[in-house]
Enzyme design. Structure first.
Site, PDB file in Angstrom:
ATOM      1  N   ASP A  20       1.169  -1.108  -0.127  1.00  0.00           N
ATOM      2  CA  ASP A  20      -0.019  -0.069  -0.517  1.00  0.00           C
ATOM      3  C   ASP A  20       1.364   1.606  -0.020  1.00  0.00           C
ATOM      4  O   ASP A  20       1.779   1.592   0.265  1.00  0.00           O
ATOM      5  CB  ASP A  20      -1.071   0.099   1.364  1.00  0.00           C
ATOM      6  CG  ASP A  20      -1.715   0.718   1.564  1.00  0.00           C
ATOM      7  OD1 ASP A  20      -2.489   1.003   0.356  1.00  0.00           O
ATOM      8  OD2 ASP A  20      -1.730   2.117   2.795  1.00  0.00           O
TER       9      ASP A  20
ATOM     10  N   GLU B 266       1.468  -1.003  -5.163  1.00  0.00           N
ATOM     11  CA  GLU B 266       0.489   0.515  -4.853  1.00  0.00           C
ATOM     12  C   GLU B 266       1.012   1.399  -6.095  1.00  0.00           C
ATOM     13  O   GLU B 266       2.511   2.512  -5.242  1.00  0.00           O
ATOM     14  CB  GLU B 266      -0.059   0.694  -4.224  1.00  0.00           C
ATOM     15  CG  GLU B 266      -1.023   1.649  -4.719  1.00  0.00           C
ATOM     16  CD  GLU B 266      -1.789   1.981  -3.973  1.00  0.00           C
ATOM     17  OE1 GLU B 266      -2.978   2.755  -4.046  1.00  0.00           O
ATOM     18  OE2 GLU B 266      -1.476   2.831  -2.298  1.00  0.00           O
TER      19      GLU B 266
ATOM     20  N   ASP C 189     -10.207   1.831  -5.780  1.00  0.00           N
ATOM     21  CA  ASP C 189     -10.079   3.039  -5.988  1.00  0.00           C
ATOM     22  C   ASP C 189     -10.577   3.670  -6.409  1.00  0.00           C
ATOM     23  O   ASP C 189      -9.912   5.145  -6.271  1.00  0.00           O
ATOM     24  CB  ASP C 189      -8.102   3.289  -4.804  1.00  0.00           C
ATOM     25  CG  ASP C 189      -8.056   3.128  -3.243  1.00  0.00           C
ATOM     26  OD1 ASP C 189      -8.576   3.138  -3.005  1.00  0.00           O
ATOM     27  OD2 ASP C 189      -6.844   2.608  -3.678  1.00  0.00           O
TER      28      ASP C 189
END
Ligand SMILES: [Ca+2]
Ligand SMILES: [Ca+2]
Lengths: 561, 561
Positions: free
Chosen positions: B325, B354, B421
């Site tokens: 993340d 990410e 997202d």
């Protein structure tokens, strides 16, 4: 606008932090193609905020490209794109997703993006490296300070060297010449290898833990480092980790025990048993150099062994860094571990790789602090010694080199004009000292660490190895005292002027054989004007107005050739 | 020739080893500018040897650039330069030191140079990643398999989600749907975070060692992984290491003990005591998200703690990798250590960052294997869902993306069309399933790992977070069965054809809204022709002759809109 030339990437050397608050941004365009460049930027999490706009500064122009720069300050996190205007009024927006005629308002994800200034990733070489003037010593040929440790077959000092000749130089010899080095003004020495080895160059290590007895012992090495430190001189050793010598214990174990040796996989053996002739049956350095078996740094045991060596000499004799032999034939993985070990052992130790080409893959902050800057040397040799390239081409070469790296790297590059692996500069300049002096003016006023190969300051000459490794000239009547004084003057000027150590570099003039540039730092600037031709040139350079003539180079006007 | 466009650098992605014997070389030129490109190369230690000459192959052409490639085989060490010929007969030599009209015979040090194929530096992602089809699960919203562990305030399944709503999904729910996933055909799942946290998304970790009890416990996680493995499905967890949650023990210790806490330097506290409002007095993720204090990964204690977490879950429950993340706000230094720890714990574990933008700084072999490929998504959304770019522009975007990375990286990129997202693809396509199907054809036949966001296969829609995180539709009558079957077909085709997993990619046609390309591997090829418009198009494509129609896409002809 020539879109094909416009380039930016949110990574070194086009985007990188200069400290924990500031981000340096570089944009490249075709030369003379763009009139004005702006960067539009904001905090990447400031979803609704407006972009700030800032003009970028043209910092380099060469045959092909213009380079624009700026430094941004924000809360560590950047979102940005560029706006370019040509003289004809053409406008262009440049983002990570390409070019747009209209301002791209909604392409958040397509903009450039520097996610965060990660403190741990900021590159910072040792502070002292910025102030450094390095002197390279080839120990067998520098000074014989102890005749009792001379090799049996020692040759008379000054005889023409062969690949195998020994001349008896040693660590005591260096200690004895610290005053000489201090007078010259250098503040760091780099010694080619001094560990036990049968050769005169010692790049085929027998024992990484033993100083070669022809040079001294560990106590003598400690004395050398201590006395250097007392005199403000740093000491850099040579880490020959790409390969060992034929007599290295692990390789000898493999020679003796074959595939049963516990060291069998420290090397790459093609065929058992090990043979050295007609061709070595194992991987070596270079073109079948049987005396130099290549070490398999992919092997964790080999890594461990070599990393302990690296740590040992820092802790045991307090050296200030390592120069890395054949650095580009060893994996990045190893060098990253090496950096951790070295910096943990001594926070401000320096790591200088031997890389003859574009070294940028090693200079991203995770591996080396600096390299021996051979591309610099090539440009200087071609322009000053051989006069085979124009000032325009010279400017292209050096500005392209500058733009390969972060500023912080450029400031500590080891800018050499010769080494034990090249012809001496004066030889390449056909003995014309005036040409060498011009090259030195450039070397000492350019961005990066001036680097002196022992004896260059005495006017020594020499062709390719072994000729470039002649014995140092100590008889004063044979030394070129004028050159020595010239070096002293340049060193003094370099030390006295922060502009030369920390200043930015701007080319002011490059026409024919005349090259001029400015170094600027905190509002002060030095202008250097070099006429690299045999005839007088008159140029008009507003920038030079009112400057003090700190170099007093009148003599070159007369002797230029 | 447009020299400003001609580019090569002896580093990733322009030069890199594909294995221990072969070096891939890429050269860029301006589009349609050069007629023929040759590479001249030899062993860098073969001082007297002649250069071999090899034509390079044009592999990509886009709006600005042509890309030429070749693969060289030698004894690991390369010296090379390029020879370019334009249609007009103009000739040019290109070296590291610039351009020459005449063949530069003596500029050894100015040539390009790949010093050595260092085995340890060869990038190789896990083999299975090449064969991977990933399915992303947001655990609270996928399936409620155990009502006894539901949060108190659980909402009825299918209600419109808010940022804070809980729906009771859990690990048992995933286990119960393994048959569903198997029928679909995917072979890897990625779960957004499942560790203890007060939120529904769980990106604010309270305890990295505890599975959130609303999802299950460590035994349940083991069962999930074991049952997935029994069914040929890999399991990837989410490593949220940029920040922790407000309730994380170390942060709570700092809240309580202030600067006296032994954890005070795990965080960046601006001002004591710690306050969360009106603005947090400590550094956080994003724009002052007080629930997510940023972790200082430059601190060796923090490194150690997080690296142990990374290792623990691999060893304890046998997961197959980590998705990272906010990966680009953590230092490279940390990720390099992370890679060592993860790969030591499980040799073929995968590391997927990410990174929403150009991720090349993390994909050089030393950090990640792959990233969530948002630039891919952006191009696919703009071309297929929004139809706002032409096939020509689409081709530029995807070929530029391909040329940012090594082939081995491109083959394992997680090519998503949506995630937790982003808005869902079908929503961006205004509900037009035909547009989504075309995008899927591209996704499953392009280079890289097809990535499904849970529910996309059921025809789920949703705007920005939290709307894109709706409960999975399990009522068959509400699912889009046609879309599900279409996914199944694409997955089957992908699995059956090595060309789609390992083949090279060549654009064949990009005119208007029609885009065609070829994937080729070991002499076999698949041609994909996409008409991304509402009207019938007739094109002539020799390459397509004699191919079997494996996709049977007749239905799209009718429903294209
Ligand atoms: Ca001696
Ligand atoms: Ca439940």
């Amino acid at each position: 606008m020539i879109k094909e030339a416009i380039f930016h990437k949110s990574d070194i050397p086009y985007a990188y932090p200069v400290n924990k608050d500031q981000l340096k941004i570089v944009l490249r365009t075709a030369v003379f193609d763009v009139d004005r460049v702006y960067i539009l930027f904001k905090d990447r999490y400031d979803w609704l905020g407006k972009f700030k706009i800032k003009p970028m500064t043209l910092v380099h122009t060469n045959e092909l490209f213009d380079y624009y720069e700026t430094t941004l300050e924000l809360n560590k996190r950047f979102l940005y794109f560029f706006y370019l205007v040509s003289e004809t009024g053409e406008k262009l927006y440049y983002t990570e997703a390409g070019f747009f005629k209209k301002r791209p308002e909604d392409s958040f994800w397509g903009f450039f993006h520097y996610p965060y200034i990660r403190e741990k990733d900021i590159f910072s070489p040792p502070d002292w490296a910025n102030e450094c003037i390095v002197y390279q010593i080839f120990p067998d040929r520098f000074n014989n300070g102890d005749r009792t440790n001379d090799p049996e077959n020692v040759k008379p000092w000054g005889e023409k060297p062969t690949a195998d000749s020994f001349f008896g130089g040693d660590l005591q010899g260096i200690i004895d010449k610290i005053d000489y080095l201090k007078e010259l003004g250098i503040n760091a020495i780099y010694l080619t290898p001094i560990f036990l080895s049968p050769s005169t160059h010692k790049y085929d290590t027998t024992d990484y833990y033993t100083i070669d007895p022809h040079f001294g012992d560990t106590e003598k090495a400690k004395e050398l480092v201590r006395k250097c430190h007392d005199n403000g001189i740093k000491v850099i050793f040579d880490a020959v980790f790409n390969h060992c010598g034929y007599d290295f214990f692990a390789f000898q174990d493999v020679v003796k025990n074959g595939p049963k040796s516990k060291y069998w996989d420290w090397f790459n053996v093609y065929e058992w048993p090990i043979k050295t002739h007609p061709k070595p049956t194992y991987e070596t350095f270079g073109e079948n150099v049987w005396r130099m078996p290549k070490l398999m740094t992919k092997n964790p045991e080999v890594q461990k062994y070599l990393l302990e060596v690296a740590e040992y000499w820092i802790k045991e004799v307090d050296i200030d860094g390592w120069r890395l032999d054949v650095a580009n034939e060893i994996d990045h993985h190893f060098w990253r571990k090496f950096r951790e070990v070295v910096k943990n052992a001594k926070k401000d130790a320096i790591i200088v790789g031997e890389v003859w080409h574009d070294a940028s893959p090693w200079l991203r902050g995770d591996q080396f602090d600096s390299v021996m800057n051979y591309p610099f040397r090539n440009a200087v040799v071609d322009f000053f010694a051989k006069r085979k390239i124009s000032a325009v081409k010279f400017n292209t070469l050096i500005t392209e080199q500058l733009m390969r790296h972060m500023d912080s790297v450029n400031r500590v590059m080891f800018n050499l004009i010769g080494s034990h692996d090249t012809e001496r500069f004066l030889t390449l300049a056909n003995g014309m000292v005036a040409r060498m002096k011009l090259a030195l003016v450039f070397q000492f006023t350019f961005v990066g660490v001036p680097y002196i190969y022992y004896g260059d300051e005495a006017g020594m000459v020499g062709g390719f190895d072994p000729d470039c490794r002649r014995c140092m000239i100590w008889e004063e009547e044979k030394q070129n005292k004028g050159l020595f004084e010239f070096y002293k003057k340049l060193i003094r000027i370099r030390k006295e002027h922060e502009e030369l150590k920390y200043g930015n570099f701007t080319t002011l003039y490059a026409v024919g054989r005349v090259f001029a540039f400015r170094r600027e730092y905190k509002g002060n600037s030095i202008v250097v004007i070099i006429n690299n031709s045999s005839k007088e040139e008159v140029i008009f350079l507003e920038e030079a107005g009112g400057k003090e003539d700190i170099l007093k180079m009148g003599e070159l006007k007369r002797s230029g050739n």
